[in-house]
Design a protein around this motif. Structure first.
Motif, PDB file in Angstrom:
ATOM      1  N   PHE A 196      -7.682   2.679   6.853  1.00  0.00           N
ATOM      2  CA  PHE A 196      -6.624   1.761   6.426  1.00  0.00           C
ATOM      3  C   PHE A 196      -6.263   2.045   4.976  1.00  0.00           C
ATOM      4  O   PHE A 196      -7.132   2.281   4.134  1.00  0.00           O
ATOM      5  CB  PHE A 196      -7.085   0.311   6.584  1.00  0.00           C
ATOM      6  CG  PHE A 196      -7.334  -0.086   8.012  1.00  0.00           C
ATOM      7  CD1 PHE A 196      -6.309  -0.597   8.793  1.00  0.00           C
ATOM      8  CD2 PHE A 196      -8.589   0.065   8.571  1.00  0.00           C
ATOM      9  CE1 PHE A 196      -6.534  -0.953  10.112  1.00  0.00           C
ATOM     10  CE2 PHE A 196      -8.828  -0.290   9.883  1.00  0.00           C
ATOM     11  CZ  PHE A 196      -7.798  -0.805  10.659  1.00  0.00           C
ATOM     12  N   LEU A 197      -4.958   2.028   4.706  1.00  0.00           N
ATOM     13  CA  LEU A 197      -4.415   2.326   3.375  1.00  0.00           C
ATOM     14  C   LEU A 197      -3.462   1.211   2.960  1.00  0.00           C
ATOM     15  O   LEU A 197      -2.620   0.783   3.752  1.00  0.00           O
ATOM     16  CB  LEU A 197      -3.677   3.673   3.399  1.00  0.00           C
ATOM     17  CG  LEU A 197      -2.767   3.995   2.216  1.00  0.00           C
ATOM     18  CD1 LEU A 197      -3.599   4.236   0.957  1.00  0.00           C
ATOM     19  CD2 LEU A 197      -1.892   5.206   2.532  1.00  0.00           C
ATOM     20  N   GLU A 198      -3.608   0.771   1.730  1.00  0.00           N
ATOM     21  CA  GLU A 198      -2.656  -0.161   1.135  1.00  0.00           C
ATOM     22  C   GLU A 198      -2.190   0.435  -0.190  1.00  0.00           C
ATOM     23  O   GLU A 198      -2.992   1.015  -0.922  1.00  0.00           O
ATOM     24  CB  GLU A 198      -3.309  -1.523   0.872  1.00  0.00           C
ATOM     25  CG  GLU A 198      -3.781  -2.247   2.113  1.00  0.00           C
ATOM     26  CD  GLU A 198      -4.444  -3.582   1.781  1.00  0.00           C
ATOM     27  OE1 GLU A 198      -4.294  -4.026   0.622  1.00  0.00           O
ATOM     28  OE2 GLU A 198      -5.104  -4.153   2.664  1.00  0.00           O
ATOM     29  N   PHE A 199      -0.897   0.292  -0.486  1.00  0.00           N
ATOM     30  CA  PHE A 199      -0.410   0.746  -1.784  1.00  0.00           C
ATOM     31  C   PHE A 199       0.893   0.033  -2.123  1.00  0.00           C
ATOM     32  O   PHE A 199       1.552  -0.562  -1.256  1.00  0.00           O
ATOM     33  CB  PHE A 199      -0.222   2.272  -1.810  1.00  0.00           C
ATOM     34  CG  PHE A 199       0.837   2.801  -0.880  1.00  0.00           C
ATOM     35  CD1 PHE A 199       2.156   2.953  -1.307  1.00  0.00           C
ATOM     36  CD2 PHE A 199       0.517   3.184   0.413  1.00  0.00           C
ATOM     37  CE1 PHE A 199       3.128   3.458  -0.458  1.00  0.00           C
ATOM     38  CE2 PHE A 199       1.476   3.690   1.273  1.00  0.00           C
ATOM     39  CZ  PHE A 199       2.789   3.832   0.837  1.00  0.00           C
ATOM     40  N   HIS A 200       1.255   0.095  -3.398  1.00  0.00           N
ATOM     41  CA  HIS A 200       2.503  -0.486  -3.886  1.00  0.00           C
ATOM     42  C   HIS A 200       3.535   0.618  -4.040  1.00  0.00           C
ATOM     43  O   HIS A 200       3.244   1.675  -4.610  1.00  0.00           O
ATOM     44  CB  HIS A 200       2.276  -1.176  -5.231  1.00  0.00           C
ATOM     45  CG  HIS A 200       1.380  -2.371  -5.145  1.00  0.00           C
ATOM     46  ND1 HIS A 200       1.126  -3.188  -6.227  1.00  0.00           N
ATOM     47  CD2 HIS A 200       0.684  -2.898  -4.099  1.00  0.00           C
ATOM     48  CE1 HIS A 200       0.307  -4.154  -5.854  1.00  0.00           C
ATOM     49  NE2 HIS A 200       0.028  -3.996  -4.573  1.00  0.00           N
ATOM     50  N   LEU A 201       4.737   0.355  -3.548  1.00  0.00           N
ATOM     51  CA  LEU A 201       5.848   1.302  -3.639  1.00  0.00           C
ATOM     52  C   LEU A 201       6.904   0.706  -4.577  1.00  0.00           C
ATOM     53  O   LEU A 201       7.467  -0.354  -4.293  1.00  0.00           O
ATOM     54  CB  LEU A 201       6.450   1.547  -2.255  1.00  0.00           C
ATOM     55  CG  LEU A 201       7.693   2.431  -2.195  1.00  0.00           C
ATOM     56  CD1 LEU A 201       7.338   3.880  -2.533  1.00  0.00           C
ATOM     57  CD2 LEU A 201       8.330   2.358  -0.802  1.00  0.00           C
ATOM     58  N   VAL A 202       7.154   1.376  -5.684  1.00  0.00           N
ATOM     59  CA  VAL A 202       8.115   0.882  -6.677  1.00  0.00           C
ATOM     60  C   VAL A 202       9.473   1.533  -6.418  1.00  0.00           C
ATOM     61  O   VAL A 202       9.588   2.763  -6.396  1.00  0.00           O
ATOM     62  CB  VAL A 202       7.646   1.197  -8.111  1.00  0.00           C
ATOM     63  CG1 VAL A 202       8.660   0.654  -9.119  1.00  0.00           C
ATOM     64  CG2 VAL A 202       6.268   0.590  -8.362  1.00  0.00           C
TER      65      VAL A 202
END
Length: 291
Positions: free
Chosen positions: A240-246
């Motif tokens: 599982f991967l979580e990240f913020h996309l700006v």
């Protein structure tokens, strides 16, 4: 199919256990007894792996929205504990023989039977490791490494007991048993360490995280400003991967949503078993570094 490999492991483990127990009865060797005890652990581990895989394949439900794949780690922890107990049992049997060595009998047939068991185990270990990698299954991989270690240990025991028979140095028998116990103890520690890491939501290896980061940077070029705050965790064959996309402040919601969908599909294709969750942020949240 991963479950089919686990069933095969159980059948072969029972057969190998029978052969090794027969070899011990023929010779009375505590080194061969230690080899048989490790195979007893193989039987228990194969059964635990089979049950865990059956639970792990269940689809997500209301109580387990991320699925049941962590059941495999429970199986692997159990295997590690059983391995440690087997090592202690072997040491208990070998220490008295170390002080009072006993001549062995029936070595020719006994060692031949043990070699046959090792051949079967070698073929099984190759199959389990191949299937474990293919299905990204911690339970199968742990079982495969355990069986492979059993093969190497068995070959060492056969050579050592054969040498004891040729030289009359019967003290080699309990010494070999204690060496097997030490090897098994180390194996148990490694299995438990890796499995507990999965249960504790340990992240993916740093090199894999960097590959994911580089992949994302390439995919968003010209369409978004950056990605940051990448977080990962493992759960059996899934990651599982979580990240913020700006994105730029004037980016329409539909366009940002479409980009997220594309990134999720691309990640799943490039990194099988990976499920991504993306949090979109405006330009004001941009970071000049990517921690």
């Amino acid at each position: 199919m991963a479950e089919g490999a686990a069933r095969l492991s159980l059948v072969v483990a029972l057969l190998v256990l029978g052969l090794k127990a027969f070899a011990y009865l023929l010779t009375g060797s505590v080194a061969l007894l230690s080899d048989a005890l490790e195979s007893l652990v193989n039987v228990a581990a194969a059964l635990a792996a089979l049950l865990a895989l059956r639970v792990a394949r269940k689809p997500p439900d209301q109580n387990h929205p991320f699925g049941h794949t962590k059941a495999e780690y429970v199986s692997a922890v159990l295997e590690g504990v059983l391995v440690v107990l087997a090592a202690l049992w072997i040491a208990r049997e070998a220490l008295p023989r170390l002080l009072h060595p006993v001549p062995l009998e029936g070595l020719g047939l006994g060692l031949g039977v043990s070699l046959l068991a090792s051949l079967l185990n070698g073929l099984l270990a190759y199959h389990l490791l191949k299937e474990g990698r293919r299905h990204r299954s911690p339970a199968l991989t742990a079982d495969g490494y355990h069986v492979l270690s059993d093969v190497l240990t068995s070959l060492g025991v056969v050579l050592g007991v054969g040498l004891a028979g040729l030289t009359g140095l019967w003290v080699l028998d309990p010494l070999l048993a204690l060496a097997v116990a030490g090897q098994i103890l180390f194996l148990g520690y490694r299995i438990v360490r890796e499995s507990v890491g999965g249960l504790m939501d340990e992240g993916l290896p740093p090199e894999e995280v960097e590959r994911i980061r580089a992949f994302l940077q390439e995919r968003i070029r010209g369409r978004a400003l950056e990605v940051h705050d990448l977080k990962t965790r493992r759960a059996g064959p899934r990651s599982f991967l979580e990240f913020h996309l700006v994105v730029r402040g004037d980016t329409p919601v539909e366009e940002a949503h479409r980009l997220c969908d594309e990134l999720e599909r691309a990640l799943a294709q490039a990194f099988p078993g990976l499920q991504a969750t993306i949090h979109v942020e405006p330009e004001g949240e941009r970071k000049r570094t990517n921690p």
